[in-house]
Design a protein around this motif. Sequence first.
Motif, short mmCIF file in Angstrom:
data_model
loop_
_atom_site.label_atom_id
_atom_site.label_comp_id
_atom_site.label_asym_id
_atom_site.label_seq_id
_atom_site.Cartn_x
_atom_site.Cartn_y
_atom_site.Cartn_z
N VAL A 89 -0.73 -9.26 3.46
CA VAL A 89 -1.12 -9.59 2.09
C VAL A 89 0.13 -9.54 1.23
O VAL A 89 0.89 -8.56 1.29
N GLY A 90 0.37 -10.58 0.42
CA GLY A 90 1.48 -10.60 -0.52
C GLY A 90 0.98 -10.42 -1.93
O GLY A 90 -0.05 -10.99 -2.30
N ILE A 91 1.70 -9.63 -2.74
CA ILE A 91 1.29 -9.37 -4.12
C ILE A 91 2.48 -9.62 -5.05
O ILE A 91 3.59 -9.15 -4.79
N SER A 92 2.23 -10.37 -6.13
CA SER A 92 3.24 -10.60 -7.16
C SER A 92 2.56 -10.62 -8.52
O SER A 92 1.33 -10.69 -8.60
N PRO A 93 3.35 -10.60 -9.60
CA PRO A 93 2.75 -10.68 -10.93
C PRO A 93 2.37 -12.10 -11.36
O PRO A 93 1.96 -12.31 -12.49
N LYS A 111 0.59 -5.77 -13.60
CA LYS A 111 1.55 -4.96 -12.82
C LYS A 111 1.07 -3.55 -12.53
O LYS A 111 1.86 -2.70 -12.13
N SER A 112 -0.21 -3.28 -12.67
CA SER A 112 -0.71 -1.91 -12.44
C SER A 112 -0.68 -1.55 -10.95
O SER A 112 -0.37 -0.40 -10.60
N THR A 113 -0.97 -2.50 -10.08
CA THR A 113 -0.89 -2.22 -8.64
C THR A 113 0.57 -2.08 -8.22
O THR A 113 0.92 -1.17 -7.46
N LEU A 114 1.43 -2.97 -8.72
CA LEU A 114 2.87 -2.84 -8.45
C LEU A 114 3.35 -1.44 -8.83
O LEU A 114 4.06 -0.78 -8.05
N ILE A 129 10.28 -4.60 -7.60
CA ILE A 129 11.16 -4.13 -6.54
C ILE A 129 10.58 -4.67 -5.23
O ILE A 129 9.45 -4.31 -4.85
N ARG A 130 11.32 -5.56 -4.58
CA ARG A 130 10.83 -6.17 -3.33
C ARG A 130 10.57 -5.05 -2.32
O ARG A 130 11.49 -4.34 -1.92
#
Length: 159
Positions: free
Chosen positions: A73-77, A102-105, A125-126
């Motif tokens: 799974v990929g996640i981004s804003p 960005k709360s999960t990030l 941050i990758r």
Amino acid sequence: MSVVTDNRLAPGDAAPAFTLPDADGNAVSLSDYAGRKVVVYFYPAASTPGCTKQACDFRDNLAELSGAGIDVVGISPDAPAKLAKFRDKEGLTFPLLSDTDKSTLAAWGAFGEKKMYGKTVTGVIRSTFLVDEEGRIEVAQYNVRATGHVAKLRRDLKV
């Protein structure tokens, strides 16, 4: 509201729960993967050179990862519409999730200060994590390189 965090996850920690929209607006939760291992990776922006390389590497290694019982799974804003364009253009076959606030990030320690071109900036941050079948962090990697990262991850996981 500041979402900057120094909260770094480590092996053995409980993976922070999330429910986020995918590229089609459907809700996807970490709990959907209970009983399976899942790579959760965070990247700054869809359709940028580094993020495209990383996503395509995951796509190209998905059969081997899946064969080893590991989902991705990929996640981004990015907003879901941008994720849908990215998925369709690159032929990505795993979920891309949108975390616009960005709360999960932040919960995963994947948003905060980083060095970029010699300057300290605040951003994504990758980062890459392997979550085990019970929802615990098995691998936590911050500041990973976009190029060669998936090959290294496969070596580390012996996949």
